[in-house]
Design a protein around this motif. Structure first.
Motif, short mmCIF file in Angstrom:
data_model
loop_
_atom_site.label_atom_id
_atom_site.label_comp_id
_atom_site.label_asym_id
_atom_site.label_seq_id
_atom_site.Cartn_x
_atom_site.Cartn_y
_atom_site.Cartn_z
N UNK A 110 0.84 -1.05 0.03
CA UNK A 110 0.07 -0.08 0.16
C UNK A 110 1.01 1.37 -0.15
N UNK A 111 2.20 1.18 0.43
CA UNK A 111 3.07 2.20 0.30
C UNK A 111 3.51 2.57 -0.98
N UNK A 112 2.98 1.78 -2.04
CA UNK A 112 3.52 2.18 -3.34
C UNK A 112 2.57 2.26 -4.47
N UNK A 113 1.62 2.99 -4.30
CA UNK A 113 0.54 3.23 -5.21
C UNK A 113 0.91 3.51 -6.65
N UNK A 141 -11.15 1.72 -10.94
CA UNK A 141 -12.26 1.24 -9.73
C UNK A 141 -11.76 0.16 -9.07
N UNK A 142 -10.51 -0.44 -9.48
CA UNK A 142 -9.77 -1.43 -8.87
C UNK A 142 -9.30 -1.16 -7.82
N UNK A 143 -9.00 0.24 -7.41
CA UNK A 143 -8.27 0.68 -6.34
C UNK A 143 -7.08 -0.01 -6.00
N UNK A 144 -6.35 -0.77 -6.82
CA UNK A 144 -5.03 -1.39 -6.75
C UNK A 144 -5.32 -2.60 -6.08
N UNK A 145 -6.46 -3.41 -6.36
CA UNK A 145 -6.88 -4.50 -5.39
C UNK A 145 -7.00 -5.77 -6.81
N UNK A 146 -5.93 -6.53 -6.59
CA UNK A 146 -6.09 -7.45 -7.56
C UNK A 146 -7.19 -8.69 -7.46
N UNK A 147 -7.51 -8.60 -6.31
CA UNK A 147 -8.65 -9.84 -6.23
C UNK A 147 -9.77 -9.18 -6.83
N UNK A 148 -10.35 -7.94 -6.55
CA UNK A 148 -11.46 -7.50 -7.37
C UNK A 148 -11.20 -7.23 -8.88
N UNK A 239 -7.26 -6.38 9.25
CA UNK A 239 -6.93 -6.65 7.60
C UNK A 239 -7.91 -6.17 6.72
N UNK A 240 -9.05 -5.77 7.10
CA UNK A 240 -10.20 -5.43 6.29
C UNK A 240 -10.33 -3.83 6.12
N UNK A 241 -9.27 -3.15 6.72
CA UNK A 241 -9.30 -1.72 6.71
C UNK A 241 -8.17 -1.13 6.13
N UNK A 242 -8.60 0.06 5.66
CA UNK A 242 -7.47 1.10 5.23
C UNK A 242 -7.29 1.95 6.50
N UNK A 243 -5.89 2.18 6.90
CA UNK A 243 -5.62 3.36 7.87
C UNK A 243 -4.76 4.40 7.14
#
Length: 270
Positions: A110-113, A141-148, A239-243
């Motif tokens: 997450x530190x490397x958007x 739309x993916x928000x950099x989430x590979x599962x999505x 694990x399910x949150x963004x901080x």
């Protein structure tokens, strides 16, 4: 790679090891893995390294093995030229389920958007033949989430209008493919599912309704609850949150907007 695997199988004398496995009790899983690594290491040529990659370490049920053992019975100590690469969802160090007494390094993607965005675009281009504009919109739309991303690409694949502008498909991103729904269902169960306490449910509703990051104090004010209890709930869902740190405070949100939408439906149906 095939050659390496063949050598490992040849030198390990698997038949002998099977008899040793049968004599192990379930509490000795880490001992057996250490033995296995030792035998492989003994046979490694001097110019080679043993690198083992384990993905989704967080998917291992912690209660399926003794509490004093490492997740997946991973060894505490590593031999020379032996390396593990472990991938998992974000975690609190004290709740990692791992005690590793070897040099280690943690990398939070997450530190490397920007680099994640680049990887996402490359993945889309390699996995599909959708139009460039659609590619950019899907990446956003993916928000950099590979599962999505992987599940939405699968849903998009084969559509007659797969190369259309996404503005012409207003319902596409409100869809939650079955694979993604199953993935979110697993999250839901691990968060407490239908057994959520009153405090947990109240906090979750705030996270679902919030379109911005909220601090512990802000959430506590909204649910009229104790800050300590609210923080405890958030730690359990780490694990399910963004901080994000805003004005000196840690603020929280659910890790993906699509997951937030799914959770909202789950709450309505519970």
């Amino acid at each position: 790679m095939t050659n390496t695997l063949s050598q490992i199988q040849k030198h390990l004398k698997i038949v002998k090891l099977r008899s040793q496995i049968q004599n192990l009790d379930s509490d000795d899983g880490s001992w057996f893995l250490s033995l296995l690594l030792q035998k492989i290491s003994d046979k490694l040529p001097a110019n080679q390294k043993l690198i083992i990659v384990i993905d989704s370490l967080d998917a291992i049920a912690r209660d399926s093995q003794p509490s004093y053992t490492n997740l997946f019975y991973l060894p505490r100590y590593l031999l020379d030229r032996t390396y593990f690469i472990l991938a998992r969802r974000p975690f609190i160090k004290e709740k990692s389920g791992l005690l590793i007494e070897a040099p280690s390094q943690t990398l939070d993607l997450r530190d490397y958007p920007d680099r994640n965005r680049e990887d996402v675009l490359n993945y889309i281009q390699q996995s599909s033949s959708i139009a460039p504009q659609l590619c950019q919109q899907l990446a956003t739309y993916s928000e950099n989430n590979f599962m999505y991303l992987s599940q939405m690409l699968r849903a998009l694949d084969g559509r007659s209008h797969s190369n259309a502008n996404l503005e012409e498909m207003p319902s596409f991103f409100s869809e939650i493919p079955s694979g993604l729904a199953a993935y979110y269902q697993n999250h839901w169960q691990r968060m407490g599912g239908d057994s959520l306490s009153a405090v947990e449910l109240a906090v979750l509703k705030v996270l679902v309704q919030g379109r911005s990051n909220l601090s512990v104090s802000a959430i506590s004010d909204i649910v009229d609850g104790d800050e300590y209890e609210v923080e405890k709930v958030l730690d359990n869902w780490y694990e399910f949150l963004n901080l994000q740190q805003i004005d000196g405070e840690i603020c929280y949100s659910l890790y993906h907007s699509n997951f937030r939408d799914w959770i909202e439906r789950a709450i309505d149906n519970s």
